[in-house]
Write an enzyme that holds these catalytic residues in place. Structure first.
Site, PDB file in Angstrom:
ATOM      1  N   ASP A 210       0.833  -1.191   0.000  1.00  8.85           N
ATOM      2  CA  ASP A 210       0.000   0.000   0.000  1.00  8.85           C
ATOM      3  C   ASP A 210       0.876   1.254   0.000  1.00  8.85           C
ATOM      4  O   ASP A 210       1.878   1.324   0.722  1.00  8.85           O
ATOM      5  CB  ASP A 210      -0.891  -0.017   1.248  1.00  8.85           C
TER       6      ASP A 210
ATOM      7  N   GLU B 110       1.487  -0.650  -5.134  1.00  7.76           N
ATOM      8  CA  GLU B 110       0.450   0.336  -5.396  1.00  7.76           C
ATOM      9  C   GLU B 110       1.175   1.669  -5.458  1.00  7.76           C
ATOM     10  O   GLU B 110       1.434   2.299  -4.444  1.00  7.76           O
ATOM     11  CB  GLU B 110      -0.608   0.358  -4.304  1.00  7.76           C
TER      12      GLU B 110
END
Length: 557
Positions: free
Chosen positions: A214, A277
């Site tokens: 993330d 990401e």
């Protein structure tokens, strides 16, 4: 407190499609938003046991791996992306034994498991942040500006809206690029590096096959934390380098993690991967995250953000393939996830466009990510009552999830992207729980309702209603994924554009031609071969074929 397991050994990896050398290069990976997938205990919230029970559905859909969003111990200020303990499962989602059972069951079914890791920030309930001395060593703290330090250290804004700084009782300020409950870690501290290396090993020991990282672009900030000089900064994410995102220093972290993953995999006879990401301003900068000594994959948000125009699609496909080819990596394609408006709605509210875009994506070289529910053709839910919303962006007044990434106002999107469809830009609308069966909510999601209300007209979109219907979106996905496995020309490999009239895309893979009509009307072309699969039916008239508007067709050549 970290939970313990009685039997933490990983399950064996089975042979099969998508599991040879470099399995990730052409894998189809299905994202499960755990809270909204399946509820096993009737509390209205999806959980790990619910996911485990539905794994046969994912196997039969034809995917290779499953990515699970965070299920760690968390106060849930941001849907679990505010982690208080990275080695424990939140009771909301089950136990560590449930996680172990899920991983083992997935492996027995021939599926791999990827879990989220959240390294840019923790929860403000994390033990490090709750200890004032540790907090100032391991998070980004700075003195304020102004005569009495009453002003934030710089002009950075939170992705969710408002200042990216919060003042403490001691008078200094801590950085949070997201919600105040998510303080940013200081990756200049070697103890932060050591802790996350240990966390990765913990989950690898449990048997996971990889990590989706993330905010992989966010751990390193520009020296001196310089002002940006203007507002609405979140709208620039993914379009330019900012002092708090996509700094070159993040790559040293990813190289260290790649060494860890490769070393662990070699020692245990497994292939484990890292997926970034990363919101980067260009395909070239995104490719830096997947150099041979860095991560294995990176989400291609440039493709996701592209409107439904042939020239624009061809341009971004070419740029994406060229950038990843320059570093020897596969391109990774995605149309929807838990942070963006569902592509059925984003592409003008047109299911035909969404189905066509999916077949286009599945025909491109590389790996593909699917988001739960897109195989059902689910639209964005745009009329949720304010009182049920949980997206922190809603409470901070930021339109967080438009087509151009976090912070985008979807109402300003070009035609063919938002299509004037009325989506509000917040993330709860793509997180509404899945409809499995029946004609009324909660549609088999569980026995106790659902944490976000499901539309009353979703009865025709359930898995049960679509199964066996050859015209359904679910059966289109099942057929496409089956063909993608069986046709050696699809997946990783070469492609070649073919001459085509304006508004039409045509490219070949070995043995397959893909045509995409992005126009709103039919187009007649010379018959290119035998139709394998079409997003909507095509008409063959002797030596010609009629391609419906907003359609994609695969042809055997």
């Amino acid at each position: 407190m970290t939970q313990e397991l009685t039997s933490p050994s990983p399950a064996p990896q089975p042979p099969g499609p998508g599991r040879g050398p470099g399995w990730w290069r052409d894998a189809v990976i299905y994202q499960v938003y755990v809270r909204s997938f399946a509820d096993s205990d009737g509390d209205g919230i999806g959980d790990l046991r619910g996911v485990c029970r539905r794994l046969p559905y994912l196997r039969d859909l034809g995917v290779d791996a499953v990515w699970l969003t965070p299920f760690y111990a968390s106060p849930q200020a941001d849907g679990g992306y505010d982690v208080a303990d990275y080695r424990a499962v939140d009771p909301l989602f089950g136990s560590l034994q449930d996680a172990d059972d899920l991983i083992r069951e997935a492996h027995e079914l021939g599926l791999r498991i990827i879990v989220d890791i959240v390294p840019n920030h923790t929860s403000d309930r994390h033990p490090w942040f709750r200890d004032p001395e540790l907090a100032r060593q391991r998070y980004v703290f700075r003195p304020g500006k102004g005569e009495h330090g009453e002003l934030p250290p710089n002009d950075w804004e939170s992705v969710f809206g408002g200042p990216a700084w919060t003042r403490t009782d001691r008078g200094d300020w801590y950085l949070h690029l997201f919600a105040p409950e998510q303080p940013d870690l200081d990756w200049d501290n070697p103890e932060v590096h050591a802790e996350f290396a240990a966390i990765l090993r913990f989950w690898l020991d449990l048997g996971v096959d990889g990590f989706r990282i993330d905010v992989a672009h966010g751990m390193v900030k520009a020296p001196g934390l310089p002002d940006i000089g203007f507002g609405e900064q979140a709208k620039l994410i993914g379009s330019q380098v900012l002092p708090f995102f996509d700094q070159d220093g993040v790559h040293a972290i990813h190289r260290s993690w790649r060494r860890l993953l490769d070393g662990y995999g070699d020692a245990h006879g497994r292939q484990v991967i890292g997926v970034a990401e990363a919101w980067a301003p260009s395909p070239e900068r995104l490719a830096l995250y997947v150099r041979p000594d860095e991560l294995h994959q990176a989400f291609n948000f440039q493709f996701l953000n592209t409107g439904w125009q042939a020239d624009a699609l061809r341009s971004v496909i070419d740029a994406s393939l060229a950038a990843t080819a320059s570093v020897g990596a596969p391109t990774t394609w995605v149309l929807s996830n838990h942070d963006v408006v569902r592509h059925t709605t984003r592409l003008g509210g047109s299911l035909d466009r969404a189905r066509a875009a999916t077949l286009l994506m599945l025909a491109l070289p590389g790996s593909v990510y699917l988001y739960q529910g897109e195989e059902l053709g689910l639209p964005e839910v745009t009329d949720l009552p304010d009182e049920v919303r949980q997206d922190p962006a809603f409470f901070r007044g930021r339109r967080a999830t438009g087509p151009a990434g976090p912070g985008t106002d979807t109402e300003a999107a070009p035609d063919g992207l938002s299509g004037g469809s009325g989506q509000d830009g917040f993330r709860d609308g793509c997180r509404v729980p899945l409809p499995w069966s029946g004609e009324l909510p909660p549609y088999g999601f569980g026995t106790g309702g659902s944490w976000l209300p499901q539309p009353a007209d979703w009865g025709a979109l359930t898995v049960q209603a679509q199964t066996g219907d050859p015209s359904s979106t679910l059966e289109l996905y099942r057929t496409a994924l089956d063909l993608r496995r069986r046709l050696p020309g699809l997946g990783d490999g070469a492609m070649s554009w073919q001459p085509s009239p304006e508004g039409l895309l045509a490219f070949t893979r070995p043995g397959v031609l893909c045509t995409v009509n992005t126009l709103g009307h039919d187009m007649e072309i010379p018959l290119p071969g035998s139709p394998l699969l079409a997003s909507v039916p095509v008409t063959v008239n002797g030596d010609t074929a009629v391609l419906p508007g907003d359609s994609c067709t695969w042809w055997a050549i």
